[in-house]
Design an enzyme around this catalytic site. Structure first.
Site, short mmCIF file in Angstrom:
data_model
loop_
_atom_site.label_atom_id
_atom_site.label_comp_id
_atom_site.label_asym_id
_atom_site.label_seq_id
_atom_site.Cartn_x
_atom_site.Cartn_y
_atom_site.Cartn_z
CG HIS A 104 -4.45 2.48 -1.93
ND1 HIS A 104 -4.29 3.33 -0.84
CD2 HIS A 104 -5.78 2.40 -2.14
CE1 HIS A 104 -5.49 3.73 -0.42
NE2 HIS A 104 -6.41 3.21 -1.21
CD1 TRP A 164 -9.79 -1.79 6.45
CD2 TRP A 164 -8.00 -1.84 5.13
NE1 TRP A 164 -10.21 -2.19 5.19
CE2 TRP A 164 -9.12 -2.24 4.36
CE3 TRP A 164 -6.75 -1.80 4.52
CZ2 TRP A 164 -9.03 -2.59 3.02
CZ3 TRP A 164 -6.66 -2.15 3.17
CH2 TRP A 164 -7.78 -2.54 2.44
CG ASP A 169 -8.80 0.19 -2.60
OD1 ASP A 169 -7.88 -0.37 -3.24
OD2 ASP A 169 -8.67 0.58 -1.43
CD GLU A 170 -9.92 4.47 -0.48
OE1 GLU A 170 -10.74 4.97 0.31
OE2 GLU A 170 -8.83 3.98 -0.11
CD1 TRP A 211 -14.49 -1.47 -1.57
CD2 TRP A 211 -14.41 -0.07 0.18
NE1 TRP A 211 -13.91 -0.31 -2.00
CE2 TRP A 211 -13.83 0.57 -0.93
CE3 TRP A 211 -14.45 0.60 1.40
CZ2 TRP A 211 -13.33 1.87 -0.87
CZ3 TRP A 211 -13.94 1.89 1.47
CH2 TRP A 211 -13.39 2.50 0.33
CE1 TYR A 270 -14.04 -2.89 4.71
CE2 TYR A 270 -12.93 -0.81 5.14
CZ TYR A 270 -13.33 -1.80 4.26
OH TYR A 270 -13.01 -1.69 2.92
CG ASP A 277 -2.28 0.63 0.91
OD1 ASP A 277 -2.26 1.82 0.56
OD2 ASP A 277 -3.33 -0.04 0.99
C1 ACM Z 1 -10.82 0.08 1.12
O1 ACM Z 1 -11.25 0.11 2.28
N1 ACM Z 1 -10.19 1.14 0.61
C2 ACM Z 1 -11.00 -1.10 0.28
#
Ligand code: ACM
Ligand code: ZN
Length: 518
Positions: free
Chosen positions: A222, A418, A285-286, A353, A379, A159
Site C-alpha cells: 500500500h 476507509w 495488510d495486502e 480484520w 468497518y 496509502d
Molecule cells: C484492510 O482493510 N486492508 C486492513
C-alpha cells in the site's frame, strides 16, 4: 440515566438537585474543559450560584482513565488521577446536564458515579489518504469521539492514493506523493498534506480531549504514493503515478534494497518524534509478493537471512521496523497478515480484520495482544445493510477459540472508516451512531442490552444534533430487510465496476493461497 458509554457504577443519593446554570462557578484552569462547560451553561437560565470543581489527586485510589463524579445540590466534584479522568467525568456530567434540561433549566439528581473503562484501546480509524480531510474536519471528529470516551484516533495517513504528512528528509513524499491526477477516471485532481507544524497542533488538540493519535505508516505494501515520489524504492524501480484507482497494487517496497530499509527507518524516526503516542501502526495488510519473488535483491536478502519464504521476509522487515521504533519507546501495531509467518516480534499488537481467526485467537492465547476490527461489524464505510448499529452493539469483542489468557490480551476495538467512497459530506452518516455503539461496548462491563442502549442513545444524539452532526437515524442505521438490500445495492453500485481492480484482486488472492500451501 441516559449516559453513553454506560458507567461502571451509579449510586443515586436522595435529596435535592444541582442546577447547572449561567451562574455556576466553573473550574479554574483546564481551559478546554472549562470552555466546554461554559458553552453549555451560558445557554441556560441563571439561578443561584453553585460550583463545579475538578480535583486531580495523585494519591486517590483511582487509576488511569478512572474518575469519580459526585453531584450534590451545592457542588459538583470530579476527581481523577490524571487529566483523562477529569475530561471523562466532565463528558458524563455534560450528558446528564442535557438529559435533565427543561425550558433552559438543567436540574440534575444527586448521584455518585464511579467509572472506569473495560478496554484500554478504543479507537476510530480515519483514512486521510484515499480522501484528504482538512484539519478542521479532523478536529471536529476528535471532539465528537472524545464525547464518547474513545481514546485513540488511528490516523491512516499514507496509502497507494496519497502520502499526507510532511517528512523533512524526503520532500518529494508530499510534493509528488500527496497528489493524484484523478480518481477512477473522474478527471479531477485530488490531494493535500499536513505540515509538521499542523500535525503538532493536531496532536496537542487531541491530547486536550483525551485522545491519542496513532499514526499508521504502511509497510511493505500500500505504498504506491511513495513509489511515485521515489521509484528507486521498489523492486522494479519503474516510475508510477500516485494511485488513481482503488484496490490492491502489485508494486511494494523492495525489502532487499538497503536504501529502502534506510528510508523506512528515516520516515519512522520523524513520525516517532511528531507523535508522542504509545503506539505506531506499521500496516502490513495486502502486500502482494510477486515482485519479491522475481527481484534479485529480495531473493538475495531472503537467502542471506536464512528465510524460508516471502511471508517470513515480510515479518523480517517488520521486525527491523519494530526494533527501530522501540528506540523511541514505541510499540508496534500491525494488521493481522504480518503474523502469517509466525516470526513476528512478540511485542507487536495484532489488529485483526479478516481471515485466520482461529490462528489469531491461538496467538492471543499464547500472549499476543489483540485489537479487534473485524470487517463485519466494525468497518464503518460498509453499508448499514451489512454492518448495522445493532450488529456492532451486539458484537462480543472476543474471538472463538480464546481461552482465559487470550481474553485478557484483547486491548479493545478499532472501528475503521476507509474513505475510497466517503468524503466530508457523509462521514457523520457513516460513523454515527455506529461509533456510539462501539464506544459503549468498549467501555462498559455491563452485559449487552440493546433496548437499554437505544433508550440512552437519544440523549447523545440530541447533543450531537446540537453540534450539527448529520448522523444516520435508526431507520437507516438499523434497517429492515428491504432498506438493508437497498443500501447493499447502492454500495455495490458505488464501489464496484472496476474490472481492472477486480482482476488484480483475484490475482493477489490466488497468489496468496498458493503461498499459504508452500
Ligand atoms: C484492510 O482493510 N486492508 C486492513
Ligand atoms: Zn526487491
Amino acid at each position: 440515566m441516559k449516559i453513553i458509554p454506560k458507567p461502571h457504577k451509579i449510586t443515586e443519593v436522595s435529596g435535592g438537585t444541582f442546577i447547572f446554570s449561567a451562574a455556576t462557578v466553573l473550574p479554574d484552569g483546564y481551559s478546554v474543559i472549562r470552555e466546554k462547560l461554559a458553552a453549555i451553561s451560558s445557554s441556560f437560565k441563571s439561578v443561584e450560584p453553585n460550583e463545579i470543581t475538578l480535583k486531580l489527586s495523585e494519591d486517590c485510589d483511582l487509576k488511569g482513565e478512572e474518575y469519580r463524579l459526585e453531584i450534590t445540590p451545592q457542588k459538583v466534584e470530579i476527581t481523577a488521577k490524571n487529566y483523562k479522568g477529569l475530561f471523562y467525568g466532565t463528558q458524563t456530567f455534560i450528558q446528564l446536564a442535557f438529559e435533565h434540561v427543561i425550558d433552559k433549566v438543567s436540574a440534575m439528581p444527586c448521584v455518585i458515579i464511579e467509572d472506569m473503562p473495560r478496554y484500554p484501546f478504543r479507537a476510530f480509524m480515519l483514512d486521510v489518504s484515499r480522501h484528504f480531510f482538512c484539519i478542521e474536519d479532523i478536529k471536529r471528529q476528535i471532539d465528537l469521539i472524545s464525547a464518547l470516551k474513545i481514546n485513540r484516533l488511528h490516523f491512516h495517513f499514507c496509502d497507494d492514493q496519497g502520502f499526507r504528512i510532511e517528512i523533512k528528509k524526503y520532500p518529494k513524499l508530499t510534493e509528488k506523493g500527496a497528489y493524484r491526477a484523478q480518481t477512477r477516471g473522474d478527471g479531477k485532481p485530488h490531494g493535500g498534506f499536513y505540515t509538521q507544524d499542523e500535525i503538532k497542533d493536531l496532536v496537542a488538540y487531541a491530547a486536550l480531549r483525551a485522545v491519542e493519535i496513532v499514526p499508521e505508516f504502511e509497510i511493505p505494501g500500500h505504498c504506491t504514493a511513495v513509489l511515485a515520489a521515489y521509484p528507486e524504492l521498489s523492486c522494479r524501480g519503474e516510475g508510477l503515478p500516485v494511485g488513481d484507482r482503488f484496490g490492491i497494487f502489485m508494486d511494494i517496497y523492495c525489502g532487499g534494497n538497503a536504501k529502502t530499509v534506510e528510508f523506512i527507518k528515516d520516515v519512522l524516526s520523524e513520525i516517532a518524534e511528531l507523535f508522542p503516542c504509545e503506539y505506531i501502526h506499521l500496516g502490513g495488510d495486502e502486500a502482494p509478493k510477486m515482485h519479491w519473488r522475481q527481484c534479485p535483491k529480495c531473493r538475495a536478502a531472503i537467502e542471506g537471512n536464512g528465510l524460508k519464504n516471502e511471508e517470513e521476509f515480510q515479518a523480517y522487515l517488520t521486525n527491523e521496523a519494530i526494533k527501530h521504533i522501540k528506540q523511541y519507546g514505541k510499540t508496534a501495531i500491525v494488521w493481522n497478515e504480518s503474523m502469517n509467518s509466525g516470526m513476528l516480534d512478540e511485542s507487536a499488537v495484532c489488529q485483526y480484520w479478516w481471515e485466520n481467526e482461529s490462528k489469531i485467537a491461538a496467538a492471543a492465547n499464547r500472549g499476543r495482544k489483540l485489537i479487534v476490527s473485524k470487517t463485519a461489524p466494525f468497518y464503518l464505510d460498509y453499508p448499514y445493510g451489512s454492518n448495522s448499529v445493532k450488529d456492532i452493539y451486539k458484537f462480543n469483542l472476543s474471538l472463538p477459540g480464546l481461552d482465559g489468557d487470550g481474553e485478557k490480551n484483547i486491548l479493545g476495538f478499532d472501528a475503521p472508516l476507509w474513505t475510497e467512497y466517503v468524503s466530508e459530506a457523509d462521514i457523520d452518516f457513516k460513523a454515527y451512531p455506529r461509533l456510539i455503539a462501539a464506544a459503549d461496548r468498549g467501555w462498559t462491563d455491563c452485559a449487552p442490552d440493546y433496548a437499554d442502549f437505544k433508550s440512552r442513545l437519544e440523549n447523545i444524539l440530541s447533543i450531537f444534533s446540537g453540534y450539527g452532526v448529520k448522523y444516520a437515524t435508526l431507520v437507516d442505521a438499523e434497517p429492515g430487510y428491504f432498506r438493508a438490500r437497498k443500501s447493499l445495492r447502492k454500495w455495490k453500485r458505488i464501489s464496484g465496476g472496476d474490472k481492472f481492480a477486480e482482476a488484480v484482486y483475484r490475482a493477489y488472492i490466488a497468489d496468496k493461497r498458493k503461498n499459504e500451501k508452500r
